[in-house]
Design an enzyme around this catalytic site. Structure first.
Site, PDB file in Angstrom:
ATOM      1  N   ASP A 146       0.815  -1.212   0.000  1.00  0.00           N
ATOM      2  CA  ASP A 146       0.000   0.000   0.000  1.00  0.00           C
ATOM      3  C   ASP A 146       0.852   1.266   0.000  1.00  0.00           C
ATOM      4  O   ASP A 146       0.460   2.282  -0.577  1.00  0.00           O
ATOM      5  CB  ASP A 146      -0.933   0.008   1.210  1.00  0.00           C
ATOM      6  CG  ASP A 146      -2.140  -0.907   1.029  1.00  0.00           C
ATOM      7  OD1 ASP A 146      -2.294  -1.476  -0.069  1.00  0.00           O
ATOM      8  OD2 ASP A 146      -2.928  -1.047   1.985  1.00  0.00           O
ATOM      9  N   ASP A 182      -0.095  13.082  22.210  1.00  0.00           N
ATOM     10  CA  ASP A 182       1.130  12.788  21.458  1.00  0.00           C
ATOM     11  C   ASP A 182       1.028  13.299  20.031  1.00  0.00           C
ATOM     12  O   ASP A 182       2.040  13.439  19.346  1.00  0.00           O
ATOM     13  CB  ASP A 182       1.399  11.278  21.439  1.00  0.00           C
ATOM     14  CG  ASP A 182       1.950  10.769  22.764  1.00  0.00           C
ATOM     15  OD1 ASP A 182       2.214  11.604  23.656  1.00  0.00           O
ATOM     16  OD2 ASP A 182       2.119   9.544  22.902  1.00  0.00           O
TER      17      ASP A 182
END
Length: 298
Positions: A80, A184
């Site tokens: 991909d 994060d």
């Protein structure tokens, strides 16, 4: 039956390093596919880097731009990630893409390498399902000036450095303030990208025909800060309020280092990638197979 695609370009996964720049298995796979296409009556070309890394000289070597301008079809042999890189570049030319999976999961490169002769034969003659995937346009704005611009098919990710603490990001959607998020990082994912990084961050899977995005925080400080599904008609703006070593990634293939006050603006692109799948393909069968649903009789 007459060929639907006369000029076909091949792109390989040449990032797998050997002394020649490509693994033997990748080179052998490309050689076999090129010979198959030629036997089917196609005019075969190789993407320039693929040609350089295979050493094949029997076929013309074309830049991605020339592939978009001159070829009827692009066959991507890899995973991909390879397809994402090529698909972004060819979207503006509306060049259809077929993915032959030589990677692992393969959501968009869905033809197994060992099955390409039987699967490709009818597809080359027009028996396929077309799948259009929207792209995202992202810009990094610094003091009112665009300092970086990129397209993304999967996602735009703003996150902290590997050794730093949380980042604080101000998020606006459609010109409206949403929240300041301490986490994060933050993922803005397309339907295609909703089965990638955003899924591991707890986001939902979006059907490819849904004109929407997923806004998914990465390890948020506040547990009530959950993923949101948005209309892709709305611009998303993310401003860096605080944090060290903050960066923006686009499909995890290009990166921009960010400073405090930088704004990342994400909009729906005018371009869409054109994927072709074998006749009978459907999205839910792909999910069932790739995510191993119903295994064990359940």
């Amino acid at each position: 039956m007459k060929l639907r695609f006369q000029r076909v370009a091949l792109v390989g996964k040449y990032q797998a390093p050997t002394s020649a720049g490509m693994s033997d298995s990748s080179r052998d796979a490309l050689d076999g596919i090129a010979r198959f296409l030629a036997n089917e009556g196609c005019e075969v070309a190789l993407e320039a880097d693929t040609a350089a890394n295979t050493g094949f000289t029997d076929y013309p070597a074309l830049s991605v731009e020339r592939i978009g301008l001159d070829c009827d079809l692009c066959l991507v042999v890899g995973g991909d990630g390879t397809m994402l890189g090529v698909g972004r570049q060819l979207a503006q030319y509306r060049t259809p893409l077929i993915g032959i999976n030589q990677g692992r999961l393969g959501f968009i490169t869905d033809i197994p390498l060992g099955e390409y002769p039987t699967v490709l034969k009818p597809m080359l003659r027009g028996e396929y399902e077309e799948d259009l995937r929207p792209l995202m346009r992202a810009r990094v704005m610094r003091q009112g000036q665009c300092v970086f611009e990129a397209l993304a098919m999967n996602d735009v990710v703003v996150n902290r450095g590997s050794t730093s603490g949380m980042v604080e990001l101000r998020v606006e959607v459609g010109g409206h303030f949403v929240s300041n998020q301490r986490a994060d990082g933050l993922i803005i994912a397309s339907p295609t990208g909703s089965t990638a990084y955003a899924l591991s961050a707890g986001g939902p899977m979006l059907h490819p025909t849904i004109p929407g995005w997923v806004l998914a925080p990465i390890a948020p400080h506040t547990l009530s800060n959950r993923p949101i599904v948005l209309s892709d008609s709305m611009e998303v703006a993310v401003e860096v309020v605080s944090g060290r070593d903050v960066s923006a990634n686009f499909d995890m293939q290009s990166l921009a280092s960010l400073q405090h006050g930088d704004r990342i603006l994400v909009q729906r692109s005018d371009y869409r990638a054109r994927f072709l799948h074998p006749r009978g393909w459907n999205y839910f069968a792909t999910l069932r197979k790739k995510l191993r649903w119903n295994e064990g009789g359940y």
